[in-house]
Write an enzyme that holds these catalytic residues in place. Sequence first.
Site, short mmCIF file in Angstrom:
data_model
loop_
_atom_site.label_atom_id
_atom_site.label_comp_id
_atom_site.label_asym_id
_atom_site.label_seq_id
_atom_site.Cartn_x
_atom_site.Cartn_y
_atom_site.Cartn_z
N ASP A 76 0.88 -1.17 0.00
CA ASP A 76 0.00 0.00 0.00
C ASP A 76 0.91 1.21 0.00
O ASP A 76 1.88 1.26 0.76
CB ASP A 76 -0.94 0.02 1.20
CG ASP A 76 -2.12 0.93 0.90
OD1 ASP A 76 -2.94 0.57 0.02
OD2 ASP A 76 -2.21 2.03 1.48
N PHE A 162 4.40 4.96 -13.45
CA PHE A 162 2.94 5.01 -13.36
C PHE A 162 2.56 6.09 -12.34
O PHE A 162 3.43 6.70 -11.71
CB PHE A 162 2.37 3.64 -12.98
CG PHE A 162 2.70 3.18 -11.58
CD1 PHE A 162 3.93 2.62 -11.29
CD2 PHE A 162 1.79 3.33 -10.53
CE1 PHE A 162 4.26 2.21 -10.00
CE2 PHE A 162 2.09 2.91 -9.25
CZ PHE A 162 3.33 2.34 -8.98
N TYR A 164 1.94 9.01 -10.07
CA TYR A 164 2.48 10.35 -9.93
C TYR A 164 3.95 10.44 -10.34
O TYR A 164 4.59 11.48 -10.13
CB TYR A 164 2.32 10.82 -8.47
CG TYR A 164 0.87 10.85 -8.01
CD1 TYR A 164 0.09 12.00 -8.18
CD2 TYR A 164 0.26 9.73 -7.45
CE1 TYR A 164 -1.24 12.03 -7.78
CE2 TYR A 164 -1.07 9.75 -7.04
CZ TYR A 164 -1.81 10.89 -7.22
OH TYR A 164 -3.13 10.92 -6.84
N ASP A 165 4.51 9.39 -10.94
CA ASP A 165 5.93 9.38 -11.30
C ASP A 165 6.38 10.60 -12.11
O ASP A 165 7.47 11.13 -11.87
CB ASP A 165 6.29 8.10 -12.06
CG ASP A 165 6.49 6.92 -11.13
OD1 ASP A 165 6.61 7.13 -9.91
OD2 ASP A 165 6.53 5.78 -11.63
N HIS A 198 10.66 4.24 -2.92
CA HIS A 198 10.05 3.79 -1.65
C HIS A 198 9.84 2.28 -1.68
O HIS A 198 10.11 1.59 -0.71
CB HIS A 198 8.73 4.55 -1.46
CG HIS A 198 7.84 4.56 -2.68
ND1 HIS A 198 8.30 4.88 -3.93
CD2 HIS A 198 6.52 4.24 -2.85
CE1 HIS A 198 7.31 4.79 -4.81
NE2 HIS A 198 6.22 4.39 -4.16
P1 IMP Z 1 -2.94 1.76 -3.44
O1 IMP Z 1 -1.73 1.46 -2.60
O2 IMP Z 1 -3.27 0.65 -4.37
O3 IMP Z 1 -4.07 2.26 -2.63
O4 IMP Z 1 -2.57 2.95 -4.43
C1 IMP Z 1 -1.37 3.59 -4.38
C2 IMP Z 1 -1.41 4.79 -5.31
O5 IMP Z 1 -0.30 5.63 -4.95
C3 IMP Z 1 -1.15 4.40 -6.75
O6 IMP Z 1 -2.34 4.19 -7.45
C4 IMP Z 1 -0.42 5.64 -7.27
O7 IMP Z 1 -1.33 6.64 -7.48
C5 IMP Z 1 0.38 6.09 -6.07
N1 IMP Z 1 1.71 5.47 -6.10
C6 IMP Z 1 2.19 4.50 -5.29
N2 IMP Z 1 3.44 4.16 -5.63
C7 IMP Z 1 3.74 4.92 -6.69
C8 IMP Z 1 4.91 5.00 -7.50
O8 IMP Z 1 5.91 4.27 -7.35
N3 IMP Z 1 4.85 5.91 -8.48
C9 IMP Z 1 3.79 6.71 -8.72
N4 IMP Z 1 2.68 6.66 -8.03
C10 IMP Z 1 2.64 5.75 -7.00
#
Ligand code: IMP
Length: 215
Positions: A76, A162, A164-165, A198
Amino acid sequence: MTTHRLLTGKVVIATHNQGKLREMRDLLAPYGIELVSAGELGLPEPVEDGYMFSENAAIKAIAATKASGLPALSDDSGVCIDALDGAPGLFSANWAGPGKDFAPAIARVQMELAKRGAHAPEQRKAHFVSALVIAWPDGHQELFEGRVYGTITERIRGAGGFGYDPIFLPDGHDKTFGEMTAEEKHGIPADGSPGLSHRARAFHALAAACLRKPG
Ligand code: IMP
């Protein structure tokens, strides 16, 4: 140190997010584990109603291990922007709406920062968080977290990665995550130090506790 390890056999990657799935497959590739995603198994997406990244990661991993009878690994994650009091944070995926389209999510970030007059890089500090949970069918769980600090750029830069990259510039680098190769963003350095993203950093801790390279 955990008594549970992922050495052989199948593991479920408890995500329906294709970007994350790709990165988690890359990160697990050296370990000789057979991977299957929650999507491939037709598992439903559980409601993520935790108050912390770690809680939501546990919800996803536990749901997948219960439904499949296999160990399950979930991530998450999200981006926390200082000037927006940590938003979108846990709601990073929700800002993209049901269509999971990140153009409006990025536009909203830019609009919220502009509303607060945050144009200078030092007013646009942010960090990504990844909470990784592995859950086993016997109820055992392990949590590992990683963070990377940086700045939200005013322009979209790059088409890689993907979410916010394309607007995240990690501290000490001159390329956004969107401009980096997969290897630059989340590759594990040969000297065994943690990678940049991260997710790579959380994964580094997970690997030390639960994984062994074959041979
Ligand atoms: P969840 O953990 O599935 O609720 O969603 C995490 C959300 O955080 C993703 O859909 C992205 O919008 C954002 N996110 C998490 N990790 C990344 C990353 O490595 N790059 C860009 N966006 C990220």
